[in-house]
Design an enzyme around this catalytic site. Sequence first.
Site, mmCIF file in Angstrom:
data_model
loop_
_atom_site.group_PDB
_atom_site.id
_atom_site.type_symbol
_atom_site.label_atom_id
_atom_site.label_comp_id
_atom_site.label_asym_id
_atom_site.label_seq_id
_atom_site.Cartn_x
_atom_site.Cartn_y
_atom_site.Cartn_z
ATOM 1 N N ASP A 284 -74.060 9.310 -53.943
ATOM 2 C CA ASP A 284 -74.129 8.072 -54.890
ATOM 3 C C ASP A 284 -74.156 8.440 -56.245
ATOM 4 O O ASP A 284 -74.590 9.400 -56.825
ATOM 5 C CB ASP A 284 -75.448 7.615 -54.713
ATOM 6 C CG ASP A 284 -75.711 6.959 -53.365
ATOM 7 O OD1 ASP A 284 -74.603 6.598 -52.545
ATOM 8 O OD2 ASP A 284 -76.953 6.738 -52.813
ATOM 9 N N GLY A 371 -67.259 -1.324 -56.590
ATOM 10 C CA GLY A 371 -66.318 -2.067 -57.848
ATOM 11 C C GLY A 371 -65.039 -2.349 -57.249
ATOM 12 O O GLY A 371 -63.941 -2.514 -58.204
ATOM 13 N N ASP A 442 -74.984 -3.523 -45.599
ATOM 14 C CA ASP A 442 -76.189 -2.997 -46.205
ATOM 15 C C ASP A 442 -77.122 -4.225 -45.748
ATOM 16 O O ASP A 442 -77.379 -5.264 -46.571
ATOM 17 C CB ASP A 442 -76.210 -3.111 -47.705
ATOM 18 C CG ASP A 442 -75.253 -1.994 -48.508
ATOM 19 O OD1 ASP A 442 -75.331 -0.839 -48.137
ATOM 20 O OD2 ASP A 442 -74.157 -2.313 -48.877
ATOM 21 N N ASN A 507 -75.413 0.957 -43.105
ATOM 22 C CA ASN A 507 -76.510 1.235 -44.016
ATOM 23 C C ASN A 507 -77.787 0.603 -43.209
ATOM 24 O O ASN A 507 -77.668 -0.214 -42.476
ATOM 25 C CB ASN A 507 -76.402 1.070 -45.395
ATOM 26 C CG ASN A 507 -75.197 1.825 -45.974
ATOM 27 O OD1 ASN A 507 -75.131 3.260 -45.950
ATOM 28 N ND2 ASN A 507 -74.243 1.016 -46.372
#
Length: 587
Positions: A284, A371, A442, A507
């Site tokens: 990350d 992004g 997520d 995740n």
Amino acid sequence: MEAPPFTSPYSQLLSKRPLPSSFSSLNFTRKISYKNNCPKFKPLPNFTIRASSTTDNVVTLLDYGAGNVRSVRNAIRHLGYDIKDVQTPEDILNANRLIFPGVGAFAAAMDVLNKSGMAEALCTYIENDRPFLGICLGLQLLFDSSDENGPVNGLGLIPGVVGRFDSSNGFRVPHIGWNVLQITKDSDILDEIGIRHVYFVHSYRAMPSNENREWVSSTCNYGDNFIASVSRGNVHAVQFHPEKSGDVGLSVLRRFLYPKSSVIKKPTEGKALKLAKRVIACLDVRTNDKGDLVVTKGDQYDVRESTEENEVRNLGKPVELAGQYYKDGADEVSFLNITGFRDFPVGDLPMLQVLRYTSENVFVPLTVGGGIRDFTDANGRHYSSLEVASEYFRSGADKISIGSDAVYAAEEYIKTGVKSGKSSLEQISRIYGNQAVVISIDPRRVYLNSANDAEFKTIKVTNPGPNGEEYAWYQCTVNGGREGRPLGAYELAKAVEELGAGEILLNCIDCDGQGNGYDIDLIKLISDAVSIPVIASSGAGAVEHFSEVFKKTNASAALAAGIFHRKEVPIQSVKEHLLNEGIEVRI
């Protein structure tokens, strides 16, 4: 400074100019009407083909502008060669040794080759038995045709049709990961492979037959025995990616570049048997409060220390850590850009530089996310998600991970039942192939007293909720887990597979940073629901968690971050444990 590749719809895309109208109008399914697919090339007046020189330290690279070719460039330079880019058909015919690292979709590549005149020159070069190495799509294009967006004619140098893997037999498509070769005939470039894993990533393959038997030098088993490499004279091509296969892959490139060197054939090593489960290191990456780019890790997505200063947790420098994980045996390295750099133009993204530096010495697959979407910079310049992804690919990424944008696309698709073709997921997979697109999901658990209390797919959980709830559904989130959406992880996974995703990174906010193991309920739910590979993420704290997820679910890979960064669990320890548990891994 390296010369740019010849102008193509892809290279125009990468130059930050608006996409030309001709790009969107390309007919990706048209068949080329060449006789035998590949016409004889007529040399220009006074044009001669130079004889090969053993002292020439230059490799000619046929880069038509799609996907990650930077790693091939870095591998070639790592082995001591300079690079000359093909800009005209004559550059092909003048080459002493030619590498074609084909990336992307078959039809789009053939359109570029035909419209630029490269197809004719390429056929002439190969038919004259000049030193040639095709990689991945660079192998497939040598065949008669492909069913990908087709049928579409190829170069027609090798008999056979390139078809899609059959997922009806339980094998996941794309074929992604480290698999083993069965050598069928002597081929110098494969001498150092032995029984060891090499890296594949593809949805289509060519099959061996009596007609192409003299070409086939190795096969690989994935449901069926498909062609893994071909060799005849000085012409070679491989379906796997040597530039992404670590030291084993570099040996393939070395033997192609130095065919008459004094390299001694190594004895067969390794005990690879089949497709390996992958262990992935995730980094990350974000800027800290001082503006430095650092690797961080949070607990349930909170990356700040519980101190008075509340500073961003700093676990190291991204390029250095990635290099260390490569040496430690990571099968892939994944970067998640959690800052997003939303106000910067594409050319100034710090993550691009991270990828460029990392790919110089890391020869396993690199994935990047964060992004990747349409955006407009402070100067009013608009960038499409396809342009953003293209910059990442050209900087060293092999796969692109899409998060929030995929949720919005799936919501629209579920609502309308129509594939617009405009989402970042659809655009990128259409041009670069679905194997290049990873969807990062997520979710968080929403506990229920009854399986009928939600409109989304619910499951009976192994561990009851805080109030004894026996059921739960998994709510998708966007914006780094900060915003919940009216969409379940199951429904999202099914939708993105239909829209063109090639892999899912799964995740779990509830498990993130807790070290208590992966959410087996969630991973089993999703990996049973789709036919594309699923990467388990969030929650690993011990080597036993890796074997548990592989034994109890159909996950193809397991990812971890904090335990690797903090050196609590070394990657090598994970692999040794998996091997002892009878789980195939790359050693």
